[in-house]
Design a protein around this motif. Structure first.
Motif, PDB file in Angstrom:
ATOM      1  N   GLU A   1     -15.293  -4.816   3.226  1.00 40.39           N
ATOM      2  CA  GLU A   1     -16.411  -4.823   3.030  1.00 40.39           C
ATOM      3  C   GLU A   1     -17.669  -4.038   3.583  1.00 40.39           C
ATOM      4  N   GLY A   2     -17.283  -2.604   3.323  1.00 38.38           N
ATOM      5  CA  GLY A   2     -18.023  -1.573   3.403  1.00 38.38           C
ATOM      6  C   GLY A   2     -18.613  -1.558   4.713  1.00 38.38           C
ATOM      7  N   GLN A   3     -17.752  -1.819   5.765  1.00 38.79           N
ATOM      8  CA  GLN A   3     -18.057  -1.439   7.364  1.00 38.79           C
ATOM      9  C   GLN A   3     -17.917  -0.215   7.679  1.00 38.79           C
ATOM     10  N   THR A   4     -18.610   0.283   8.846  1.00 39.63           N
ATOM     11  CA  THR A   4     -19.376   1.713   8.581  1.00 39.63           C
ATOM     12  C   THR A   4     -18.957   1.515  10.625  1.00 39.63           C
ATOM     13  N   PRO A   5     -18.745   2.402  11.325  1.00 42.23           N
ATOM     14  CA  PRO A   5     -18.946   2.638  12.610  1.00 42.23           C
ATOM     15  C   PRO A   5     -20.378   1.944  12.909  1.00 42.23           C
ATOM     16  N   GLU A   6     -21.435   2.166  12.282  1.00 42.78           N
ATOM     17  CA  GLU A   6     -22.927   2.183  13.057  1.00 42.78           C
ATOM     18  C   GLU A   6     -23.102   0.617  12.428  1.00 42.78           C
ATOM     19  N   SER A   7     -22.448   0.320  11.327  1.00 43.77           N
ATOM     20  CA  SER A   7     -22.747  -1.114  10.901  1.00 43.77           C
ATOM     21  C   SER A   7     -22.244  -2.158  11.574  1.00 43.77           C
ATOM     22  N   THR A   8     -21.079  -1.884  12.096  1.00 45.74           N
ATOM     23  CA  THR A   8     -20.512  -2.395  13.701  1.00 45.74           C
ATOM     24  C   THR A   8     -20.609  -1.755  14.947  1.00 45.74           C
ATOM     25  N   GLY A   9     -20.758  -0.923  15.199  1.00 49.54           N
ATOM     26  CA  GLY A   9     -21.521   0.053  16.716  1.00 49.54           C
ATOM     27  C   GLY A   9     -19.684  -0.154  17.120  1.00 49.54           C
ATOM     28  N   LYS A  10     -18.584  -0.247  16.603  1.00 49.86           N
ATOM     29  CA  LYS A  10     -17.380   0.446  16.914  1.00 49.86           C
ATOM     30  C   LYS A  10     -17.480   1.719  16.615  1.00 49.86           C
ATOM     31  N   LYS A  11     -16.260   2.702  17.798  1.00 53.74           N
ATOM     32  CA  LYS A  11     -16.154   3.952  17.305  1.00 53.74           C
ATOM     33  C   LYS A  11     -15.188   4.261  16.438  1.00 53.74           C
ATOM     34  N   GLY A  12     -15.611   4.882  15.631  1.00 51.94           N
ATOM     35  CA  GLY A  12     -14.521   4.989  14.480  1.00 51.94           C
ATOM     36  C   GLY A  12     -13.182   5.000  14.798  1.00 51.94           C
ATOM     37  N   ASP A  13     -12.741   5.853  15.104  1.00 52.09           N
ATOM     38  CA  ASP A  13     -11.365   6.590  15.735  1.00 52.09           C
ATOM     39  C   ASP A  13     -10.786   4.517  15.747  1.00 52.09           C
ATOM     40  N   HIS A  14     -11.619   3.442  16.416  1.00 50.81           N
ATOM     41  CA  HIS A  14     -11.540   2.329  16.827  1.00 50.81           C
ATOM     42  C   HIS A  14     -11.185   1.318  15.441  1.00 50.81           C
ATOM     43  N   LEU A  15     -12.232   1.933  14.622  1.00 48.68           N
ATOM     44  CA  LEU A  15     -12.454   1.074  13.859  1.00 48.68           C
ATOM     45  C   LEU A  15     -11.190   1.566  12.446  1.00 48.68           C
ATOM     46  N   VAL A  16     -11.043   2.599  12.332  1.00 53.35           N
ATOM     47  CA  VAL A  16      -9.990   3.255  11.766  1.00 53.35           C
ATOM     48  C   VAL A  16      -8.864   2.769  11.657  1.00 53.35           C
ATOM     49  N   GLY A  17      -8.563   2.093  13.187  1.00 55.42           N
ATOM     50  CA  GLY A  17      -7.592   1.732  13.648  1.00 55.42           C
ATOM     51  C   GLY A  17      -7.180   0.638  13.577  1.00 55.42           C
ATOM     52  N   ASP A  18      -8.265   0.101  13.562  1.00 58.05           N
ATOM     53  CA  ASP A  18      -8.569  -1.884  12.906  1.00 58.05           C
ATOM     54  C   ASP A  18      -7.845  -2.470  11.673  1.00 58.05           C
ATOM     55  N   PHE A  19      -7.921  -1.212  10.744  1.00 57.47           N
ATOM     56  CA  PHE A  19      -7.555  -1.664   9.219  1.00 57.47           C
ATOM     57  C   PHE A  19      -6.106  -1.095   9.318  1.00 57.47           C
ATOM     58  N   TYR A  20      -5.730  -0.122  10.161  1.00 56.70           N
ATOM     59  CA  TYR A  20      -4.785   0.048  10.179  1.00 56.70           C
ATOM     60  C   TYR A  20      -3.456  -0.995  10.291  1.00 56.70           C
ATOM     61  N   VAL A  21      -3.734  -2.024  11.731  1.00 51.52           N
ATOM     62  CA  VAL A  21      -3.245  -2.619  12.029  1.00 51.52           C
ATOM     63  C   VAL A  21      -3.116  -3.454  11.013  1.00 51.52           C
ATOM     64  N   LYS A  22      -4.623  -3.708  10.106  1.00 53.83           N
ATOM     65  CA  LYS A  22      -4.770  -4.909   9.104  1.00 53.83           C
ATOM     66  C   LYS A  22      -4.110  -4.454   8.012  1.00 53.83           C
ATOM     67  N   PHE A  23      -3.252  -3.185   7.479  1.00 53.61           N
ATOM     68  CA  PHE A  23      -2.554  -3.371   6.576  1.00 53.61           C
ATOM     69  C   PHE A  23      -1.757  -3.322   6.886  1.00 53.61           C
ATOM     70  N   ASP A  24      -0.582  -4.009   7.995  1.00 52.93           N
ATOM     71  CA  ASP A  24       1.090  -3.383   8.764  1.00 52.93           C
ATOM     72  C   ASP A  24       0.441  -4.745   9.067  1.00 52.93           C
ATOM     73  N   GLN A  25       0.062  -5.915   9.034  1.00 52.95           N
ATOM     74  CA  GLN A  25       0.247  -7.484   9.203  1.00 52.95           C
ATOM     75  C   GLN A  25       0.244  -8.017   7.784  1.00 52.95           C
ATOM     76  N   GLU A  26      -0.555  -7.050   6.880  1.00 55.64           N
ATOM     77  CA  GLU A  26      -0.694  -7.768   5.402  1.00 55.64           C
ATOM     78  C   GLU A  26       0.766  -7.692   4.606  1.00 55.64           C
ATOM     79  N   TYR A  27       1.192  -6.526   5.219  1.00 53.85           N
ATOM     80  CA  TYR A  27       2.585  -5.144   4.523  1.00 53.85           C
ATOM     81  C   TYR A  27       3.465  -6.335   5.022  1.00 53.85           C
ATOM     82  N   LYS A  28       3.641  -6.575   6.481  1.00 54.34           N
ATOM     83  CA  LYS A  28       4.635  -7.420   7.447  1.00 54.34           C
ATOM     84  C   LYS A  28       4.732  -8.794   5.991  1.00 54.34           C
ATOM     85  N   LYS A  29       3.616  -9.512   5.820  1.00 56.82           N
ATOM     86  CA  LYS A  29       3.916 -10.513   4.841  1.00 56.82           C
ATOM     87  C   LYS A  29       3.955 -10.326   3.578  1.00 56.82           C
TER      88      LYS A  29
END
Length: 639
Positions: free
Chosen positions: A181-209
């Motif tokens: 949904e267009g999230q960025t480090p700026e919009s979420t206040g999250k460190k960029g590497d953590h934000l990208v990592g969150d989506f890696y985890v998200k991918f893995d969860q959906e992939y498992k399903k």
RNA sequence: GGUUCCGUAGCUCAGCUGGAUAGAGCAAUAGCCUUCUAAGCUAUGGGUCGUGGGUUCGAAUCCCGCCGGAAUCACCA
């Protein structure tokens, strides 16, 4: 000539003159005398009995008398069993202290234009998730190693190869496209590497399903699995059983094979993975949209990594990116193919036959012409070789890749890289939790940023409680909290033999007392405090001291340790082990604290003694600082 | 299964190019701040150095077998 070589030479002469036999100086067994024995150096006489044809005590006695006459530095000796313990004169130690005092870089060998150039690769992160405890060990070891190597008189280039391309980053990108949904480090206040990592985890969860959803349909293809409900669980059970003593019967083995096939099918046919692969293909074809997203998300990660590196206190002289090196590697492999170093199979894939080296065959290019891990390392090596006159290449990479580097060494050698054959794989052990390996799936990964922040918090609390920094400004104090926190973490990691796996218990926070970084830092601060106290009383630390001052056993012991420091640096350099230095400085700090408790320093009334003690303190502080520098650990003036 | 690495105090680790009585820290217990920073110092307890052989004057250290653990042996990175 150092005192150790002098003693060895003296033993050689003694054996020649007393027994008429010739021995090599290197064969003389000389060691530092045990702490609980009187003496400084010990000659082991057992090996010399063959020459003397006398019993150990008599031989030791004869050698002792000879050496004492021969060397003015040797004041007395004592023979116990087969050991000849030599005590050096106090003036020898005081002269040594004076020499240490005048050498600003004591213990280090100078780096000159003629010094060899050592390139050290470390860190080498993937850009799909933030750094964790395992990376911390890599980074701290790599950075420390670069300093140890430099302290041994080498030019050092620290380098980082960033794995910025591949299926892993595509997974994060795809998940971001789908659910971001267009999230960025700026919009979420999250460190960029953590934000990208969150989506890696998200991918893995959906992939498992998706995998789980695909299995039941495909399972029907296999008769052996008719009675099986949960294929994944069954595979796990069978795999466990196959490792046990019992083993598997034929039916079970077939079943296990079929389980694998079903799961492989599901893994390879889940819509998400197909999409991710498609994205990778688009990336390789430089599809503008995908490429743009790739650049954007990688940049987020780099911004995040920069913060982590800065906090950790590590840096690099030159950074390479695999997106720049993989195609170079492909060309190198194709060049090697033409020269006959490799061969091509019918399906067009390219292989290295390493059977003459006692290894298997290794894939270098896939049948579709794309490169693999090895190919990228070859390309990176080529670029580095073009950029720098490298004499030695050191790769700081975990021991799980031992085989990879064995192969890389051979392949680079075949491609004509002079340093390929003796590249150094600095192979370090894993960091494990009390329960075993860290697993992202089970959420047991210890995040680097979190860990360092916790350490700083603990350090801050502890310092405030002790009230040691009263009078410091907020910024000054905060600076010290960070120095101590990072000192604790770095020392904790670096004091362990790098080759061994180590255990980290997140429930028990890292100690600040005992054999720790803060203990050593405290000792340094204590020395600085002494020097300040002396200055307050109008007493200066002298530049040198009279070699006739009397000394006690503690003082001599400290001087012995100072004398040994250059050997420790050299040893650490030759076996690539910061741990050797870490353990040495701890011993030195411990010894110093005992001395401190036993002897008055600033309050000593005998002026000559006070001067000697102050100079000794100052140089203990200097060696601690030098040693800590090689570990990448700062020392505070107050704490 | 092949290859490589590891096994030392309750826990975390030193010691390993063979050398003297195997060391630290943590944890436990008892002490030491009206003199230099107590993030310190002192003391006590805690060990078949995984196990069985071998080499040696001497083995935690070197060699072999066994037991236990880890890594690796991908058209993953």
């Amino acid at each position: 000539m150092g005192i150790e070589s002098q003693i060895k030479a003296s033993v050689v002469k003694a054996v020649q003159e007393l027994y008429g036999e010739t021995i090599a100086a290197e064969s003389v067994q000389l060691q530092i005398t045990r702490k609980d024995m009187k003496g400084d150096f010990t000659v082991v006489v057992f090996p010399l009995l063959r020459m003397s044809k006398k019993n150990p005590v008599q031989t030791g006695q004869e050698l002792g008398e000879y050496i004492k006459k021969d060397l003015s530095s040797v004041a007395e000796f004592e023979v116990i069993k087969g050991f000849l313990n030599l005590s050096l004169s106090h003036s020898h130690w005081l002269t040594l202290l004076n020499n240490v005092a005048t050498d600003e870089q004591y213990g280090f060998k100078p780096v000159t234009d003629a010094s060899p150039l050592v390139m050290i690769e470390y860190s080498s992160p993937n850009t799909n998730k933030p750094l964790h405890l395992g990376h911390i060990r890599n980074n701290l070891l790599g950075f420390s190693l670069s300093r140890v190597v430099q302290a041994n008189g080498n030019k050092v280039v620290k380098t980082n190869i960033v794995n910025d391309r591949g299926i892993h980053i595509c997974k994060s990108m795809l998940a971001w496209q789908k659910w971001g949904e267009g999230q960025t480090p700026e919009s979420t206040g999250k460190k960029g590497d953590h934000l990208v990592g969150d989506f890696y985890v998200k991918f893995d969860q959906e992939y498992k399903k998706e995998i789980a959803a695909l299995i039941p349909g495909h399972k029907a293809t296999y008769a052996s699995l008719a009675q099986v409900d949960d294929v994944e669980a069954t595979l796990k059970q069978l795999a466990e059983k196959s490792k046990s003593k019992e083993g598997l019967n034929d039916a079970e083995a077939d079943q296990m094979e079929d389980c694998k096939k079903v799961i492989d099918f599901a893994k390879n046919n889940a819509p998400l993975i197909i999409e991710a692969r498609e994205m990778l293909r688009k990336w390789e074809a430089r599809d503008p949209e995908v490429f743009k997203l790739w650049e954007t998300m990688n940049q987020w990660v780099y911004n995040g990594f920069d913060v982590t590196y800065k906090t950790m206190g590590v840096d690099f002289d030159k950074i390479y990116y695999e997106s720049d090196t993989f195609s170079v590697g492909r060309d190198m492999v194709l060049g090697g193919l033409e020269k006959g170093a490799f061969y091509r199979r019918d399906d067009q894939s390219v292989w290295a036959d390493l059977s003459t080296n006692g290894l298997d065959e290794k894939l270098l290019l896939r049948s579709d012409g794309t490169s693999v891990y090895m190919t990228q390392d070859i390309g990176t090596a080529k670029l580095r070789f073009d950029d720098y006159p490298i004499n030695k290449m050191v790769y700081v990479v975990g021991n799980e890749q031992n085989y990879h580097f064995q192969v890389l060494s051979i392949v680079l050698d075949r491609l004509g890289f002079e340093w390929g054959k003796d590249l150094v794989h600095f192979s370090y052990g894993m960091v494990e939790l009390p329960e075993g390996k860290m697993k992202s799936r089970e959420g047991t990964v210890v995040d680097a940023d979190d860990l360092m922040e916790e350490m700083v918090n603990t350090s801050r609390e502890m310092s405030k409680e002790l009230g040691k920094l009263d009078g410091y400004s907020e910024e000054e104090a905060e600076q010290v909290y960070r120095i101590i926190a990072l000192g604790a973490l770095k020392y904790f990691i670096l004091k362990v033999d790098p080759r061994k796996n180590m255990t980290f218990n997140p429930k028990e926070s890292i100690d600040f007392n005992g054999n720790t970084g803060p203990f050593i830092q405290y000792t340094y601060a204590r020395v600085q405090s002494l020097i300040r106290k002396a200055a307050d009383k109008g007493i200066e630390v002298p530049a040198s001291v009279n070699a006739q001052v009397e000394m006690n056993e503690k003082e001599v012991q400290l001087m012995r340790m100072l004398a040994n420091f250059p050997n420790v640096i050299a040893e650490a350099g030759s076996v690539y082990s910061p741990a050797i230095i870490a353990n040495f400085i701890y011993d030195l700090a411990k010894e110093f604290n005992q001395f401190y408790h036993e002897c008055p320093i600033v309050f000593e009334e005998d002026q000559a003694k006070r001067a000697m003690r102050l100079l000794l303190c100052q140089n203990v502080g200097k060696v601690i600082k030098q040693g800590m520098w090689t570990l990448g650990i700062d020392v505070p003036n107050r704490m």
